[in-house]
Design an enzyme around this catalytic site. Structure first.
Site, short mmCIF file in Angstrom:
data_model
loop_
_atom_site.label_atom_id
_atom_site.label_comp_id
_atom_site.label_asym_id
_atom_site.label_seq_id
_atom_site.Cartn_x
_atom_site.Cartn_y
_atom_site.Cartn_z
N ASP A 1 0.81 -1.22 0.00
CA ASP A 1 0.00 0.00 0.00
C ASP A 1 0.84 1.27 0.00
O ASP A 1 0.33 2.37 -0.17
CB ASP A 1 -0.87 0.03 1.26
CG ASP A 1 -2.18 -0.71 1.06
OD1 ASP A 1 -2.51 -1.00 -0.09
OD2 ASP A 1 -2.85 -0.98 2.08
C1 GLC Z 1 -1.11 -3.60 5.68
C2 GLC Z 1 -2.40 -3.69 4.90
C3 GLC Z 1 -2.27 -4.62 3.73
C4 GLC Z 1 -1.06 -4.26 2.93
C5 GLC Z 1 0.19 -4.22 3.79
C6 GLC Z 1 1.41 -3.75 3.05
O1 GLC Z 1 -0.89 -4.78 6.37
O2 GLC Z 1 -3.46 -4.14 5.71
O3 GLC Z 1 -3.42 -4.57 2.93
O4 GLC Z 1 -0.92 -5.22 1.92
O5 GLC Z 1 -0.01 -3.35 4.87
O6 GLC Z 1 1.36 -2.39 2.77
C1 GLC Z 2 -0.21 2.73 5.89
C2 GLC Z 2 0.58 1.55 6.38
C3 GLC Z 2 0.31 0.32 5.59
C4 GLC Z 2 -1.17 0.11 5.46
C5 GLC Z 2 -1.83 1.39 4.90
C6 GLC Z 2 -3.31 1.26 4.75
O1 GLC Z 2 0.19 3.09 4.64
O2 GLC Z 2 1.94 1.79 6.36
O3 GLC Z 2 0.91 -0.78 6.20
O4 GLC Z 2 -1.41 -0.94 4.59
O5 GLC Z 2 -1.56 2.44 5.77
O6 GLC Z 2 -3.97 1.47 5.94
#
Ligand code: GLC
Ligand code: GLC
Length: 814
Positions: free
Chosen positions: A487
């Protein structure tokens, strides 16, 4: 240093020191009513949705961090000394403090001044309430006169409004007290037909429902004025802050034990029948009273607890293993499976690090959670799949999140995360493999919950697959959209404004940035979809999927290969990410793990090279970091990943979720030692001895462990709600132990360490118990299977003849 120990026989972790480095928590409830409870009784409760139906109030990020909860106080009515047997909130010195976190329950207690007290907290199956069973024993040689108090602070339902809109909130609080039961009914007068209640089994010596009356002015939960005075004041809340507090007086002989049961619950009335008498403003309690009466009876509470224990035993018994490694056994047999239930229920919404108001259920998150959960309660997995699919858009794309209460896609976050659709294929495939229930594919499911748009679930999968084909970039790799699994790799965001959300801000058109990770995911999901299609005898269709997959593989090997490892992506300007040409972020875990997991490059040696490079550049003693070198500054073309200080989170942290992709990749190369070594580095039980450094609970996975670039290398963060739970379970059970559900039956293909002499396991699969014994006779991974004494062909165990419900399988590894 350790703060407790595992009690594997009772499936508990026993904390023996209350001031753990962080609150070490547990979940109560596994169906609709949930509570979070820390080792010092902190936490809160809610019904279904942690934002919209919050029963009790909790203030996050407090100092101390964990404050507010299900607090019990004891007061010696002679010496006037008072304390909390759970240490918080009064924090008096205690003898024999212990907190036993078990499967769906927690018992916290201690002894002070010769008075022993333990409270067992749990949520009975199929009920929307929690029971606190407080047992007090007088260990003195003389009589004891003790007041016991129990307290909670109500939340005004919507946890977001509750924490922000005080000009309204401080005027609307309402309660009723009837027969000693405290009813919290804020907003019941208008559009709500639900209320909460807090009841006590013993005749009360007093109650309070107004916070200030209980705590006193300028005082906190650590020294409530009414507890100090030894007498609650029977206050009735009109506005301000409704609470529930009960007082019971105990006159105890030496050696005597008394039990008090408290019940905190949630109840909904039919809206046409919510008042009694009908034209009054008084809650109709006809339906709730029998429920309250039932669980205030200690014998009934005990029976409900016994049922809960049996329920958990039956879930965990579906897969049990005995290997030479205690940490593997403990995590697989108890805690990892247990954590998979919590992540399935909560997705990423409510923990001590997810406030319950920020996020609903993630589309990709929930689909991945199925991998670790589907064997436990397949019926709930089925329901979840259909809910998820109903939030899919007609384009095949998906809302990134949805609210569990409304089951609607979350418009604030929207869609455009181009990996999302493929996880639905993977989730459905896991369900089919486990259950063989092909009928799910024919279920009519709408798009975006729009009535009239229903299509069979199968068509949703077809559209998921096509979604990528319709969104290919300049190299023929999938366009990344807002982001892929990571993300924080926001290649079309180009944000230079403080505070702008990397996930939701308007993106640039984005016809250039491509993801090698999604390409690997597409290959993996494409194989799954092709297998599903050919099982339905759609052979021509299956062939087209395989043709697309083969084409994508070629593109990956041509444009996604960097010479020693798989590239990660191309940015919005067409520049490489995760390449030796980059100054920072030369190599990433996700594309390497997932491409090898998907079988890409197995034939021409690229997979082996990619795994070797991953080991060389990314592996550390605390796990595999996400990329190297870490980004040392903010790069506008990369987005949030470079917003984190080096070594944390997605910027070269050990993001535990993705480590299992590499473990599985190693098993595909036949490297059992390397796979299990990676597994052990992040296994929380194996890290128990370094709790001082690790800081998070030693019984569940955390999202992240700080990477080698961080000053706190080895420190875990964001425990409990993480895709790590499902993926580690899947990696160890299905790929390292190799007991794998497939569309054709149970496959047995272990890739275990060379030093293991074998293992035994019991697996219930589609109604049959398979008692498995694996014996190592050689160093490799070839296996010969013998079923009930008769050798069988291949790796897949056929369903037993004559409807037998239990068979023995012997596997000889050479
Ligand atoms: C968080 C989110 C997941 C995403 C991950 C890597 O765990 O819940 O959807 O893939 O971060 O950014
Ligand atoms: C932030 C976090 C990531 C998560 C995203 C969505 O970017 O670092 O881990 O997946 O939020 O909530």
């Amino acid at each position: 240093m350790k703060y407790g120990h595992f009690d594997d026989r009772n499936r508990e972790y026993v904390i023996t020191q209350p001031d753990t480095p962080l609150p070490w928590i547990n979940y109560l409830g596994c169906q609709a009513y949930f509570g979070i409870i820390s080792n010092t009784a902190g936490g809160y409760s809610f019904y279904r949705d942690a934002r919209l139906r919050r029963l009790t109030r909790y203030r996050y990020n407090n100092a101390p961090m964990d404050f507010g909860g299900r607090y019990v106080y004891l007061r010696d009515d002679e010496s006037r000394e008072f304390w909390s047997p759970s240490w918080q909130p009064t924090r008096h010195a205690l003898l024999d403090y212990s907190c036993r976190h078990g499967m769906g329950y927690t018992v916290i207690g201690s002894t002070r001044s010769g008075i022993e007290a333990h409270t067992r907290y749990f949520v009975p199956l199929e009920e929307n309430l929690e029971i606190w069973q407080l047992k007090v024993t007088n260990c003195r040689a003389t009589r004891a006169h003790i007041s016991a108090f129990a307290s909670i602070e109500f939340c005004l339902w919507d946890a977001q409004g509750d924490a922000t809109n005080f000009q309204r909130n401080l005027n609307i609080g309402e309660v009723e007290v009837e027969d000693g039961v405290i009813y919290h009914k804020t907003e019941y007068r208008e559009r709500r037909n639900h209320f909460a209640y807090f009841a006590c089994s013993e005749p009360g010596a007093g109650f309070d429902t107004q916070r200030e009356a209980f705590l006193g002015r300028y005082r906190g939960w650590d020294s409530p004025a009414a507890v100090e005075a030894g007498q609650l004041t029977n206050s009735i809340a009109h506005g301000w802050s409704p609470i529930g507090a009960h007082q019971v007086k105990l006159d105890m002989a030496p050696g005597e034990t008394r039990q008090i049961v408290f019940v905190l619950g949630y109840h909904e009335n039919p809206s046409a029948d919510k008042f009694d008498p009908p034209n009054s403003q008084t809650i109709n309690k006809v339906r709730v009273k029998p429920v309250i009466a039932k669980y205030l009876d200690p014998a009934k509470a005990d029976a409900a607890f016994e049922r809960l224990r049996q329920y958990w035993a039956s879930l965990l018994d579906i897969f049990q293993v005995n290997t030479p490694d205690i940490h593997t056994n403990r995590m697989v047999n108890i805690w990892n499976a247990y954590q998979c239930m919590a992540t399935f229920n909560m997705s990423r919404s409510a923990s001590f690090y997810e406030s319950g108001i920020g996020r609903g259920l993630g589309f990709r998150d929930s689909n991945q959670d199925l991998l670790g959960f589907v064997h436990m309660v397949p019926a709930r997995a089925r329901e979840r799949i259909l809910d998820l699919a109903a939030t899919q858009l007609a384009t095949g794309g998906a809302y990134h999140q949805y609210q569990p209460l409304t089951k609607r896609g979350n418009n604030d976050i929207g869609g455009g995360f181009n990996d999302d659709p493929h996880w639905l294929i993977i989730g459905v495939s896991a369900y089919l493999k486990e259950t063989g229930d092909w009928s799910i594919l024919d279920e009519p499911v709408p798009f975006d919950n729009e009535p009239g748009t229903e299509k069979p679930l199968y068509e949703h999968l077809q559209r998921s697959f096509r979604y990528t084909l319709e969104r290919l970039g300049p190299h023929g790799l999938p366009l990344i959209g807002r982001a892929d699994w990571n993300d924080c790799l926001n290649l079309n965001c180009l944000s230079d404004t403080p505070g702008q959300s990397f996930q939701t801000t308007t993106n640039k058109e984005g016809k250039v940035a491509e993801s090698v990770f999604i390409a690997g995911l597409f290959v993996y999901a494409g194989h799954e979809l092709a297998a599903i299609a050919s099982h339905r005898c759609l052979n021509a269709e299956a062939a087209t999927y395989l043709a697309e997959v083969a084409r994508m593989e070629k593109v990956i090997l041509q444009h996604g290969w960097d010479g020693e490892w798989f590239l990660r992506a191309y940015d919005a300007f067409g520049a490489k990410i995760g390449s030796k040409e980059c100054k920072e972020g030369k190599i990433f875990i996700e594309s390497n793990g997932f491409c090898v997991l998907a079988g890409i490059g197995l034939k021409d040696g690229k997979a082996a090279k990619a795994m070797a490079a991953t080991h060389k550049y990314l592996s550390t003693k605390h796990g595999i970091v996400l990329q190297q070198p870490a980004y040392s500054r903010y790069y506008i073309n990369l987005g949030e990943i470079s917003s984190y200080p080096p070594g944390y989170k997605e910027n070269a942290g050990i993001f535990c979720h993705v480590n299992p992709w590499v473990m599985i990749g190693e098993t595909r190369l036949g490297h059992g030692d390397q796979a299990h070594d990676y597994y052990s580095r992040i296994n929380p039980s194996a890290r128990e001895e370094i709790s001082e450094l690790h800081r998070c609970e030693p019984y569940v996975y955390a999202q992240m462990i700080a990477g080698k670039d961080a000053p706190t290398f080895g420190e875990a963060k964001n425990s409990w709600l993480t895709g790590t739970a499902a993926w580690n379970y899947y990696a160890i059970v299905q790929w390292i132990l190799g007991v794998r559900a497939t569309l054709d039956g149970l496959e047995i293909a272990p890739v275990i360490p060379e030093s293991w002499s074998g293992f035994t396991a019991a697996r219930t699969f589609r109604g049959v118990v398979y008692n498995i014994t694996i014996e190592r006779k050689g160093e490799g991974n070839s296996i010969a299977l013998i079923m009930d004494g008769v050798p069988i062909e291949g790796n897949i165990v056929p369903p037993p003849a004559n409807g037998r419900k239990s068979v023995s399988i012997k596997g000889i590894l050479t």
